[in-house]
Motif scaffolding. Structure first.
Motif, PDB file in Angstrom:
ATOM      1  N   LEU A   1      -6.417  10.619 -14.514  1.00 36.99           N
ATOM      2  CA  LEU A   1      -6.685  11.517 -15.631  1.00 36.99           C
ATOM      3  C   LEU A   1      -5.385  12.062 -16.230  1.00 36.99           C
ATOM      4  O   LEU A   1      -5.252  12.194 -17.456  1.00 36.99           O
ATOM      5  CB  LEU A   1      -7.586  12.675 -15.167  1.00 36.99           C
ATOM      6  CG  LEU A   1      -9.001  12.298 -14.721  1.00 36.99           C
ATOM      7  CD1 LEU A   1      -9.733  13.514 -14.168  1.00 36.99           C
ATOM      8  CD2 LEU A   1      -9.792  11.677 -15.859  1.00 36.99           C
ATOM      9  N   ASN A   2      -4.400  12.373 -15.357  1.00 34.84           N
ATOM     10  CA  ASN A   2      -3.131  12.900 -15.849  1.00 34.84           C
ATOM     11  C   ASN A   2      -2.378  11.856 -16.661  1.00 34.84           C
ATOM     12  O   ASN A   2      -1.801  12.160 -17.711  1.00 34.84           O
ATOM     13  CB  ASN A   2      -2.278  13.382 -14.682  1.00 34.84           C
ATOM     14  CG  ASN A   2      -2.903  14.585 -13.981  1.00 34.84           C
ATOM     15  OD1 ASN A   2      -3.687  15.336 -14.586  1.00 34.84           O
ATOM     16  ND2 ASN A   2      -2.566  14.773 -12.709  1.00 34.84           N
TER      17      ASN A   2
ATOM     18  N   THR B   1     -16.832   3.604  -1.356  1.00 34.91           N
ATOM     19  CA  THR B   1     -15.564   3.968  -2.002  1.00 34.91           C
ATOM     20  C   THR B   1     -14.385   3.452  -1.188  1.00 34.91           C
ATOM     21  O   THR B   1     -14.490   3.196   0.017  1.00 34.91           O
ATOM     22  CB  THR B   1     -15.441   5.498  -2.130  1.00 34.91           C
ATOM     23  OG1 THR B   1     -15.446   6.091  -0.811  1.00 34.91           O
ATOM     24  CG2 THR B   1     -16.574   6.074  -2.965  1.00 34.91           C
ATOM     25  N   PHE B   2     -13.296   3.297  -1.899  1.00 35.15           N
ATOM     26  CA  PHE B   2     -12.001   3.044  -1.256  1.00 35.15           C
ATOM     27  C   PHE B   2     -10.960   3.880  -1.999  1.00 35.15           C
ATOM     28  O   PHE B   2     -10.899   3.832  -3.231  1.00 35.15           O
ATOM     29  CB  PHE B   2     -11.603   1.562  -1.323  1.00 35.15           C
ATOM     30  CG  PHE B   2     -10.265   1.304  -0.683  1.00 35.15           C
ATOM     31  CD1 PHE B   2     -10.184   1.036   0.666  1.00 35.15           C
ATOM     32  CD2 PHE B   2      -9.079   1.348  -1.425  1.00 35.15           C
ATOM     33  CE1 PHE B   2      -8.951   0.805   1.261  1.00 35.15           C
ATOM     34  CE2 PHE B   2      -7.852   1.132  -0.833  1.00 35.15           C
ATOM     35  CZ  PHE B   2      -7.779   0.857   0.518  1.00 35.15           C
ATOM     36  N   PRO B   3     -10.191   4.636  -1.256  1.00 37.30           N
ATOM     37  CA  PRO B   3     -10.244   4.871   0.187  1.00 37.30           C
ATOM     38  C   PRO B   3     -11.479   5.675   0.573  1.00 37.30           C
ATOM     39  O   PRO B   3     -12.079   6.336  -0.268  1.00 37.30           O
ATOM     40  CB  PRO B   3      -8.961   5.633   0.463  1.00 37.30           C
ATOM     41  CG  PRO B   3      -8.644   6.308  -0.809  1.00 37.30           C
ATOM     42  CD  PRO B   3      -9.122   5.417  -1.904  1.00 37.30           C
ATOM     43  N   GLU B   4     -11.811   5.600   1.841  1.00 37.78           N
ATOM     44  CA  GLU B   4     -13.015   6.273   2.307  1.00 37.78           C
ATOM     45  C   GLU B   4     -12.860   7.782   2.283  1.00 37.78           C
ATOM     46  O   GLU B   4     -13.853   8.500   2.161  1.00 37.78           O
ATOM     47  CB  GLU B   4     -13.371   5.793   3.719  1.00 37.78           C
ATOM     48  CG  GLU B   4     -13.738   4.314   3.782  1.00 37.78           C
ATOM     49  CD  GLU B   4     -14.080   3.872   5.186  1.00 37.78           C
ATOM     50  OE1 GLU B   4     -13.970   4.723   6.110  1.00 37.78           O
ATOM     51  OE2 GLU B   4     -14.473   2.710   5.374  1.00 37.78           O
ATOM     52  N   SER B   5     -11.640   8.291   2.395  1.00 43.00           N
ATOM     53  CA  SER B   5     -11.413   9.727   2.353  1.00 43.00           C
ATOM     54  C   SER B   5     -11.660  10.246   0.941  1.00 43.00           C
ATOM     55  O   SER B   5     -11.109   9.729  -0.035  1.00 43.00           O
ATOM     56  CB  SER B   5      -9.982  10.052   2.795  1.00 43.00           C
ATOM     57  OG  SER B   5      -9.705  11.423   2.607  1.00 43.00           O
ATOM     58  N   SER B   6     -12.494  11.268   0.812  1.00 44.50           N
ATOM     59  CA  SER B   6     -12.786  11.826  -0.500  1.00 44.50           C
ATOM     60  C   SER B   6     -11.565  12.487  -1.116  1.00 44.50           C
ATOM     61  O   SER B   6     -11.375  12.461  -2.338  1.00 44.50           O
ATOM     62  CB  SER B   6     -13.936  12.830  -0.379  1.00 44.50           C
ATOM     63  OG  SER B   6     -13.596  13.881   0.524  1.00 44.50           O
ATOM     64  N   ASN B   7     -10.682  13.089  -0.278  1.00 45.26           N
ATOM     65  CA  ASN B   7      -9.476  13.735  -0.811  1.00 45.26           C
ATOM     66  C   ASN B   7      -8.552  12.708  -1.444  1.00 45.26           C
ATOM     67  O   ASN B   7      -8.010  12.919  -2.538  1.00 45.26           O
ATOM     68  CB  ASN B   7      -8.748  14.492   0.297  1.00 45.26           C
ATOM     69  CG  ASN B   7      -9.558  15.695   0.793  1.00 45.26           C
ATOM     70  OD1 ASN B   7     -10.326  16.278   0.039  1.00 45.26           O
ATOM     71  ND2 ASN B   7      -9.381  16.057   2.047  1.00 45.26           N
ATOM     72  N   SER B   8      -8.369  11.573  -0.768  1.00 45.03           N
ATOM     73  CA  SER B   8      -7.485  10.542  -1.309  1.00 45.03           C
ATOM     74  C   SER B   8      -8.054   9.972  -2.597  1.00 45.03           C
ATOM     75  O   SER B   8      -7.327   9.728  -3.562  1.00 45.03           O
ATOM     76  CB  SER B   8      -7.295   9.427  -0.268  1.00 45.03           C
ATOM     77  OG  SER B   8      -6.713   9.945   0.920  1.00 45.03           O
ATOM     78  N   LEU B   9      -9.368   9.763  -2.613  1.00 45.72           N
ATOM     79  CA  LEU B   9      -9.989   9.242  -3.826  1.00 45.72           C
ATOM     80  C   LEU B   9      -9.882  10.251  -4.970  1.00 45.72           C
ATOM     81  O   LEU B   9      -9.611   9.881  -6.119  1.00 45.72           O
ATOM     82  CB  LEU B   9     -11.454   8.906  -3.548  1.00 45.72           C
ATOM     83  CG  LEU B   9     -12.249   8.304  -4.712  1.00 45.72           C
ATOM     84  CD1 LEU B   9     -11.617   6.999  -5.177  1.00 45.72           C
ATOM     85  CD2 LEU B   9     -13.706   8.084  -4.314  1.00 45.72           C
ATOM     86  N   GLU B  10     -10.042  11.535  -4.656  1.00 43.70           N
ATOM     87  CA  GLU B  10      -9.923  12.572  -5.687  1.00 43.70           C
ATOM     88  C   GLU B  10      -8.508  12.620  -6.248  1.00 43.70           C
ATOM     89  O   GLU B  10      -8.316  12.797  -7.463  1.00 43.70           O
ATOM     90  CB  GLU B  10     -10.317  13.923  -5.103  1.00 43.70           C
ATOM     91  CG  GLU B  10     -10.317  15.048  -6.122  1.00 43.70           C
ATOM     92  CD  GLU B  10     -10.759  16.374  -5.506  1.00 43.70           C
ATOM     93  OE1 GLU B  10     -10.726  17.389  -6.222  1.00 43.70           O
ATOM     94  OE2 GLU B  10     -11.125  16.381  -4.312  1.00 43.70           O
TER      95      GLU B  10
ATOM     96  N   GLY C   1      -4.015  11.448 -19.926  1.00 55.45           N
ATOM     97  CA  GLY C   1      -4.047  12.662 -20.729  1.00 55.45           C
ATOM     98  C   GLY C   1      -5.443  13.205 -20.944  1.00 55.45           C
ATOM     99  O   GLY C   1      -5.737  13.822 -21.976  1.00 55.45           O
ATOM    100  N   ILE C   2      -6.303  12.983 -19.976  1.00 53.85           N
ATOM    101  CA  ILE C   2      -7.686  13.443 -20.062  1.00 53.85           C
ATOM    102  C   ILE C   2      -7.838  14.716 -19.245  1.00 53.85           C
ATOM    103  O   ILE C   2      -7.398  14.786 -18.092  1.00 53.85           O
ATOM    104  CB  ILE C   2      -8.656  12.358 -19.545  1.00 53.85           C
ATOM    105  CG1 ILE C   2      -8.496  11.070 -20.354  1.00 53.85           C
ATOM    106  CG2 ILE C   2     -10.100  12.856 -19.603  1.00 53.85           C
ATOM    107  CD1 ILE C   2      -9.304   9.908 -19.821  1.00 53.85           C
ATOM    108  N   GLN C   3      -8.405  15.725 -19.834  1.00 51.28           N
ATOM    109  CA  GLN C   3      -8.660  16.982 -19.140  1.00 51.28           C
ATOM    110  C   GLN C   3     -10.169  17.233 -19.103  1.00 51.28           C
ATOM    111  O   GLN C   3     -10.821  17.286 -20.149  1.00 51.28           O
ATOM    112  CB  GLN C   3      -7.956  18.142 -19.844  1.00 51.28           C
ATOM    113  CG  GLN C   3      -6.438  18.093 -19.756  1.00 51.28           C
ATOM    114  CD  GLN C   3      -5.787  19.312 -20.370  1.00 51.28           C
ATOM    115  OE1 GLN C   3      -6.475  20.165 -20.930  1.00 51.28           O
ATOM    116  NE2 GLN C   3      -4.473  19.409 -20.263  1.00 51.28           N
TER     117      GLN C   3
END
Length: 218
Positions: free
Chosen positions: A72-73, A56-65, A76-78
Motif C-alpha cells: 500500500l505504501n 496464506t503465505f507467509p502463514e504468520s498474520s503479522n508478516s502478511l500484514e 500510495g494507497i491509504q
C-alpha cells in the motif's frame, strides 16, 4: 510421450476440481517459499478455495500484514480509518433509552408505576386502553360468531343423522311386522288344511252309507 495440453476452463467435476486445487495449491506454496528463501523476496500470497477456505503465505498474520502495508505504501494507497466508537456509543444509548421507555409502557399497561404520570399522560393512557379494549371486544365477537356457526352446523348434522336413524329404525320395525303377519297367515292356512277331511275319508264315509240296508236309510 508428453502430456496433452490441458484446456484452461473450470473443472466441472467437483471431486476432480478439489483434487486439482489441492495439488496445484501445494505446488504454488512450495514455489513461493523457494522464491522467498532463495531470492530474499518479500512475498504475500492469499488464496481462497472454492469452499471459502483461506490459505496464506507467509502463514504468520503479522508478516502478511507487513507485506500488504508495504504494498500500500509503495502504491500510495491509504485505507480510510474510521473510528466508529462514538457512533456505536450513541446507538447503544439510544437502544437503552428505547428499552427503558418500552418497559415503562409495559408497566403502565399493567397499571403499575402510574404515580409519576401527569394527568395528560393518564388521559392518553386511558384512551389507548379503551381503543385496545374495543379491538379485543371486536375480536371476541368474531370468535363467538364463528363458534355459534360451528354449533349450528353441528346441530344440523346431528338432526340429519337422527332423521336417518329414525327412518332406518322405522323401516326395520315395518319389515318385522310384515314378517310376523306373513307367519301368522301361513300358520292359519296350515291349520285350515289340517282341519279339512281328506278325500279318502270322505269316500269311505259315502261308501259305508250306500252299503247300509234300506231300513237303515229310512
Amino acid at each position: 510421450m508428453g502430456r496433452g495440453k490441458i484446456e484452461m476452463k473450470r473443472i466441472e467435476n467437483r471431486t476432480n476440481r478439489q483434487v486439482t486445487y489441492s495439488k496445484r495449491r501445494q505446488g504454488l506454496m512450495k514455489k513461493t517459499k523457494e522464491l522467498a528463501i532463495l531470492c530474499d523476496a518479500q512475498i504475500g500470497l492469499i488464496i481462497f478455495s472454492g469452499t471459502g477456505k483461506l490459505h496464506t503465505f507467509p502463514e504468520s498474520s503479522n508478516s502478511l500484514e507487513q507485506t500488504i502495508q508495504r504494498y500500500l505504501n509503495v502504491q500510495g494507497i491509504q485505507l480510510p480509518v474510521h473510528d466508529n466508537r462514538e457512533e456505536l456509543y450513541s446507538e447503544l444509548q439510544a437502544l437503552r433509552e428505547a428499552i427503558h421507555n418500552a418497559e415503562l409502557r409495559i408497566r403502565n399497561y399493567l397499571c403499575e408505576d402510574l404515580g409519576p404520570l401527569p394527568l395528560e399522560d393518564l388521559q392518553k393512557h386511558e384512551q389507548q386502553l379503551e381503543l385496545s379494549l374495543n379491538v379485543i371486544r371486536v375480536r371476541k365477537n368474531q370468535l363467538m360468531q364463528q363458534q355459534m356457526e360451528n354449533l349450528r352446523r353441528k346441530e344440523q348434522l346431528l338432526q340429519t343423522d337422527n332423521g336417518n336413524m329414525y327412518r332406518w329404525l322405522m323401516g326395520g320395525v315395518q319389515l318385522q311386522e310384515q314378517q310376523q303377519q306373513q307367519q301368522q297367515l301361513m300358520g292359519q292356512t296350515t291349520l285350515f288344511i289340517e282341519e279339512q277331511p281328506s278325500s279318502s275319508t270322505v269316500l269311505e264315509l259315502a261308501t259305508s252309507v250306500l252299503s247300509l240296508p234300506p231300513s237303515t236309510h229310512s
